[in-house]
Design an enzyme around this catalytic site. Sequence first.
Site, PDB file in Angstrom:
ATOM      1  N   SER A 124      -5.365  23.499  40.679  1.00  0.00           N
ATOM      2  CA  SER A 124      -6.448  23.933  39.979  1.00  0.00           C
ATOM      3  C   SER A 124      -6.443  24.773  38.456  1.00  0.00           C
ATOM      4  O   SER A 124      -5.044  25.396  38.280  1.00  0.00           O
ATOM      5  CB  SER A 124      -7.067  25.048  40.928  1.00  0.00           C
ATOM      6  OG  SER A 124      -8.407  25.682  40.175  1.00  0.00           O
ATOM      7  N   TYR A 149      -7.339  32.870  46.741  1.00  0.00           N
ATOM      8  CA  TYR A 149      -7.380  31.418  46.462  1.00  0.00           C
ATOM      9  C   TYR A 149      -6.475  30.959  45.600  1.00  0.00           C
ATOM     10  O   TYR A 149      -5.733  29.869  45.671  1.00  0.00           O
ATOM     11  CB  TYR A 149      -8.667  31.118  46.382  1.00  0.00           C
ATOM     12  CG  TYR A 149      -8.890  29.617  45.828  1.00  0.00           C
ATOM     13  CD1 TYR A 149      -8.740  28.406  46.856  1.00  0.00           C
ATOM     14  CD2 TYR A 149      -9.014  29.140  44.710  1.00  0.00           C
ATOM     15  CE1 TYR A 149      -8.553  27.084  46.213  1.00  0.00           C
ATOM     16  CE2 TYR A 149      -9.080  27.932  44.108  1.00  0.00           C
ATOM     17  CZ  TYR A 149      -9.018  26.991  45.002  1.00  0.00           C
ATOM     18  OH  TYR A 149      -8.993  25.625  44.562  1.00  0.00           O
ATOM     19  N   LYS A 153      -2.752  28.390  45.187  1.00  0.00           N
ATOM     20  CA  LYS A 153      -2.301  27.082  44.280  1.00  0.00           C
ATOM     21  C   LYS A 153      -1.001  27.483  43.382  1.00  0.00           C
ATOM     22  O   LYS A 153      -0.319  26.606  43.392  1.00  0.00           O
ATOM     23  CB  LYS A 153      -3.484  27.045  43.444  1.00  0.00           C
ATOM     24  CG  LYS A 153      -4.932  26.652  43.923  1.00  0.00           C
ATOM     25  CD  LYS A 153      -4.660  25.241  44.689  1.00  0.00           C
ATOM     26  CE  LYS A 153      -5.878  24.883  45.260  1.00  0.00           C
ATOM     27  NZ  LYS A 153      -5.689  23.528  46.552  1.00  0.00           N
TER      28      LYS A 153
HETATM   29  P1  NAD Z   1     -13.484  20.528  50.359  1.00  0.00           P
HETATM   30  O1  NAD Z   1     -13.801  21.709  51.129  1.00  0.00           O
HETATM   31  O2  NAD Z   1     -14.715  19.483  50.325  1.00  0.00           O
HETATM   32  O3  NAD Z   1     -12.348  19.397  51.100  1.00  0.00           O
HETATM   33  C1  NAD Z   1     -11.253  20.041  51.637  1.00  0.00           C
HETATM   34  C2  NAD Z   1     -11.169  19.081  53.065  1.00  0.00           C
HETATM   35  O4  NAD Z   1      -9.864  19.575  53.656  1.00  0.00           O
HETATM   36  C3  NAD Z   1     -12.352  19.414  53.845  1.00  0.00           C
HETATM   37  O5  NAD Z   1     -12.799  18.176  54.399  1.00  0.00           O
HETATM   38  C4  NAD Z   1     -11.997  20.581  55.028  1.00  0.00           C
HETATM   39  O6  NAD Z   1     -12.660  20.217  56.441  1.00  0.00           O
HETATM   40  C5  NAD Z   1     -10.330  20.033  55.195  1.00  0.00           C
HETATM   41  N1  NAD Z   1      -9.471  21.294  55.491  1.00  0.00           N
HETATM   42  C6  NAD Z   1      -9.226  22.269  55.148  1.00  0.00           C
HETATM   43  N2  NAD Z   1      -8.274  22.879  55.637  1.00  0.00           N
HETATM   44  C7  NAD Z   1      -7.529  22.049  56.401  1.00  0.00           C
HETATM   45  C8  NAD Z   1      -6.574  21.937  57.386  1.00  0.00           C
HETATM   46  N3  NAD Z   1      -5.791  23.058  57.450  1.00  0.00           N
HETATM   47  N4  NAD Z   1      -6.279  20.896  57.923  1.00  0.00           N
HETATM   48  C9  NAD Z   1      -7.085  19.780  57.840  1.00  0.00           C
HETATM   49  N5  NAD Z   1      -8.035  19.663  56.983  1.00  0.00           N
HETATM   50  C10 NAD Z   1      -8.403  20.803  56.424  1.00  0.00           C
HETATM   51  O7  NAD Z   1     -12.991  20.777  48.795  1.00  0.00           O
HETATM   52  P2  NAD Z   1     -12.949  19.904  47.655  1.00  0.00           P
HETATM   53  O8  NAD Z   1     -13.847  20.570  46.637  1.00  0.00           O
HETATM   54  O9  NAD Z   1     -12.705  18.534  47.986  1.00  0.00           O
HETATM   55  O10 NAD Z   1     -11.322  20.218  47.066  1.00  0.00           O
HETATM   56  C11 NAD Z   1     -10.414  19.516  47.738  1.00  0.00           C
HETATM   57  C12 NAD Z   1      -8.851  20.341  47.203  1.00  0.00           C
HETATM   58  O11 NAD Z   1      -8.992  20.580  45.364  1.00  0.00           O
HETATM   59  C13 NAD Z   1      -8.757  21.637  47.415  1.00  0.00           C
HETATM   60  O12 NAD Z   1      -7.376  21.889  47.877  1.00  0.00           O
HETATM   61  C14 NAD Z   1      -9.441  22.552  46.474  1.00  0.00           C
HETATM   62  O13 NAD Z   1      -8.838  23.874  46.588  1.00  0.00           O
HETATM   63  C15 NAD Z   1      -8.925  21.916  45.106  1.00  0.00           C
HETATM   64  N6  NAD Z   1      -9.587  21.988  44.075  1.00  0.00           N
HETATM   65  C16 NAD Z   1     -11.137  22.043  44.381  1.00  0.00           C
HETATM   66  C17 NAD Z   1     -11.790  22.302  43.116  1.00  0.00           C
HETATM   67  C18 NAD Z   1     -13.503  22.159  43.042  1.00  0.00           C
HETATM   68  O14 NAD Z   1     -14.039  22.841  42.299  1.00  0.00           O
HETATM   69  N7  NAD Z   1     -13.917  21.493  44.096  1.00  0.00           N
HETATM   70  C19 NAD Z   1     -11.371  22.510  41.799  1.00  0.00           C
HETATM   71  C20 NAD Z   1      -9.823  22.669  42.014  1.00  0.00           C
HETATM   72  C21 NAD Z   1      -8.951  22.325  42.931  1.00  0.00           C
HETATM   73  C1  WQD Z   2     -19.262  27.785  36.419  1.00  0.00           C
HETATM   74  C2  WQD Z   2     -20.084  28.626  35.563  1.00  0.00           C
HETATM   75  C3  WQD Z   2     -20.484  30.922  36.584  1.00  0.00           C
HETATM   76  C4  WQD Z   2     -23.168  29.475  39.956  1.00  0.00           C
HETATM   77  C5  WQD Z   2     -14.657  27.775  40.535  1.00  0.00           C
HETATM   78  C6  WQD Z   2     -13.453  28.347  41.047  1.00  0.00           C
HETATM   79  C7  WQD Z   2     -12.183  27.728  40.298  1.00  0.00           C
HETATM   80  C8  WQD Z   2     -12.298  26.135  40.661  1.00  0.00           C
HETATM   81  C9  WQD Z   2     -13.717  25.553  40.187  1.00  0.00           C
HETATM   82  C10 WQD Z   2     -11.074  25.466  42.563  1.00  0.00           C
HETATM   83  C11 WQD Z   2     -19.715  30.141  35.423  1.00  0.00           C
HETATM   84  C12 WQD Z   2     -21.651  30.002  36.306  1.00  0.00           C
HETATM   85  C13 WQD Z   2     -22.310  29.619  38.708  1.00  0.00           C
HETATM   86  C14 WQD Z   2     -24.267  30.129  39.763  1.00  0.00           C
HETATM   87  C15 WQD Z   2     -23.976  30.428  37.461  1.00  0.00           C
HETATM   88  N1  WQD Z   2     -12.253  25.910  42.021  1.00  0.00           N
HETATM   89  N2  WQD Z   2     -22.772  30.032  37.486  1.00  0.00           N
HETATM   90  N3  WQD Z   2     -24.937  30.456  38.426  1.00  0.00           N
HETATM   91  O1  WQD Z   2     -16.040  29.706  38.415  1.00  0.00           O
HETATM   92  O2  WQD Z   2     -15.642  27.936  36.659  1.00  0.00           O
HETATM   93  O3  WQD Z   2     -14.766  27.690  39.129  1.00  0.00           O
HETATM   94  O4  WQD Z   2     -14.865  26.340  40.898  1.00  0.00           O
HETATM   95  O5  WQD Z   2      -9.940  25.695  42.295  1.00  0.00           O
HETATM   96  O6  WQD Z   2     -11.131  28.157  40.868  1.00  0.00           O
HETATM   97  O7  WQD Z   2     -13.209  29.637  40.456  1.00  0.00           O
HETATM   98  O8  WQD Z   2     -17.199  27.290  38.713  1.00  0.00           O
HETATM   99  O9  WQD Z   2     -19.314  26.331  39.321  1.00  0.00           O
HETATM  100  O10 WQD Z   2     -18.689  28.615  40.190  1.00  0.00           O
HETATM  101  O11 WQD Z   2     -19.148  28.402  37.642  1.00  0.00           O
HETATM  102  O12 WQD Z   2     -24.520  31.065  36.211  1.00  0.00           O
HETATM  103  O13 WQD Z   2     -25.421  30.102  40.519  1.00  0.00           O
HETATM  104  O14 WQD Z   2     -21.493  28.610  36.184  1.00  0.00           O
HETATM  105  O15 WQD Z   2     -20.649  32.073  36.023  1.00  0.00           O
HETATM  106  O16 WQD Z   2     -19.850  30.717  34.142  1.00  0.00           O
HETATM  107  P1  WQD Z   2     -15.798  28.408  38.166  1.00  0.00           P
HETATM  108  P2  WQD Z   2     -18.536  27.505  38.998  1.00  0.00           P
END
Ligand code: NAD
Ligand code: WQD
Length: 339
Positions: A124, A149, A153
């Site tokens: 991330s 969290y 990572k």
């Molecule tokens: P998500 O929660 O939709 O998907 C994660 C999946 O993993 C879920 O289906 C959950 O049931 C499963 N899971 C969690 N822990 C588990 C375990 N111990 N064993 C088996 N299954 C498990 O999340 P996502 O948005 O699809 O994110 C996927 C990955 O990408 C995560 O590692 C997340 O941290 C990373 N990521 C997400 C974002 C984002 O904004 N969505 C941004 C950066 C990184």
């Molecule tokens: C985006 C912008 C908020 C909700 C998060 C995690 C990051 C990554 C992605 C996994 C910000 C604003 C949000 C709302 C708002 N995940 N906002 N009203 O914070 O950039 O990232 O998700 O790795 O680690 O921190 O994404 O979508 O939460 O926010 O005004 O109800 O929207 O303040 O500026 P963020 P976000």
Amino acid sequence: MRVLVSGGAGYIGSHTVLSLIEAGHDVVVVDDFSNSKPAVIGRLESLAGQHIPVHAFDLADHDKTERLFAAESIDAVVHFAGLKAVGESVAKPLEYYANNIGSTISLVRAMRRHDVRRLVFSSSATVYGEAAPVPYVETYEPLVASSPYGRTKVMNEQVLADVAAAGELHVALLRYFNPVGAHASGTIGEDPQGIPNNLMPFIAQVAVGRRERLSVFGDDYPTADGTCLRDYIHVEDLAAGHVAALEHLGAMAEPVRAFNLGSGHGTSVLELLRAFERAIGRELPYEVVGRRPGDLPAFWADPSRAADELGWRTTRSVDDMCADTWRWQSQNPQGFPDA
Ligand code: NAD
Ligand code: WQD
């Protein structure tokens, strides 16, 4: 390749399962459904036109993970499984460390035992911390995240880099920026449980009538309209980035390599809201409230390494992201069904 997708029932994992199948790979899913619904699998099978094997268990369970690798012939792993809510990780840090680090260790142990050497990991942009200059570049150090969290990572990246340096793995660390959007069919998409933490799903739930209005967290940041800038990336572009990284692993000069997956452009909160309003043809209610603790004013990716080395770049616009989110949300106002 026969690819194990951990967390393949989740938001990004489900889209990547389809992209892998479209690219000609076979897929096996492991997911404990702690943050997803089994109904997603049926939707994926309809879209892919094939059966998708699923193992439902907690990947941090070493014995079950070992049995999975003994039962299935796996060539490579894309590892999404993990908990991802920043605020929840502050309240429940042990759960986050146990799940997010424990699942990686369990997985990599089983990979070693079964001589599986290719791994793509979901990292991330949060690993760049608060001091990195924008745009973020992969060479920036030190990596320091500001939540439990985010620290999982950073730690996972370190664990995987050490194992790769010991000659046991080839690893791509994919640092995602802000994934949004949905599959063009409108049948799979992001389905947060409870009140959405993230901006796009919140806007989509206001649009579909599940929430009264959007709270904009602060309009006094040093940006053009005072709201925060983020690098939004369509989940379909992100899924394509995983296929590109997976197929590049064998050719990597170094055993571990980090790649930013972002567009290289910042979009403000109000710009995203306006784009969504264009996509649905009406205005949405919002109010400006105080800043959310921990939010950074502005960051976006330098995506040039992924372009140069993986031949990957984003192709979908913010308007595409909004239109596809809306197709998913309007066709599935309550998300996936329970059964
Ligand atoms: P998500 O929660 O939709 O998907 C994660 C999946 O993993 C879920 O289906 C959950 O049931 C499963 N899971 C969690 N822990 C588990 C375990 N111990 N064993 C088996 N299954 C498990 O999340 P996502 O948005 O699809 O994110 C996927 C990955 O990408 C995560 O590692 C997340 O941290 C990373 N990521 C997400 C974002 C984002 O904004 N969505 C941004 C950066 C990184
Ligand atoms: C985006 C912008 C908020 C909700 C998060 C995690 C990051 C990554 C992605 C996994 C910000 C604003 C949000 C709302 C708002 N995940 N906002 N009203 O914070 O950039 O990232 O998700 O790795 O680690 O921190 O994404 O979508 O939460 O926010 O005004 O109800 O929207 O303040 O500026 P963020 P976000």
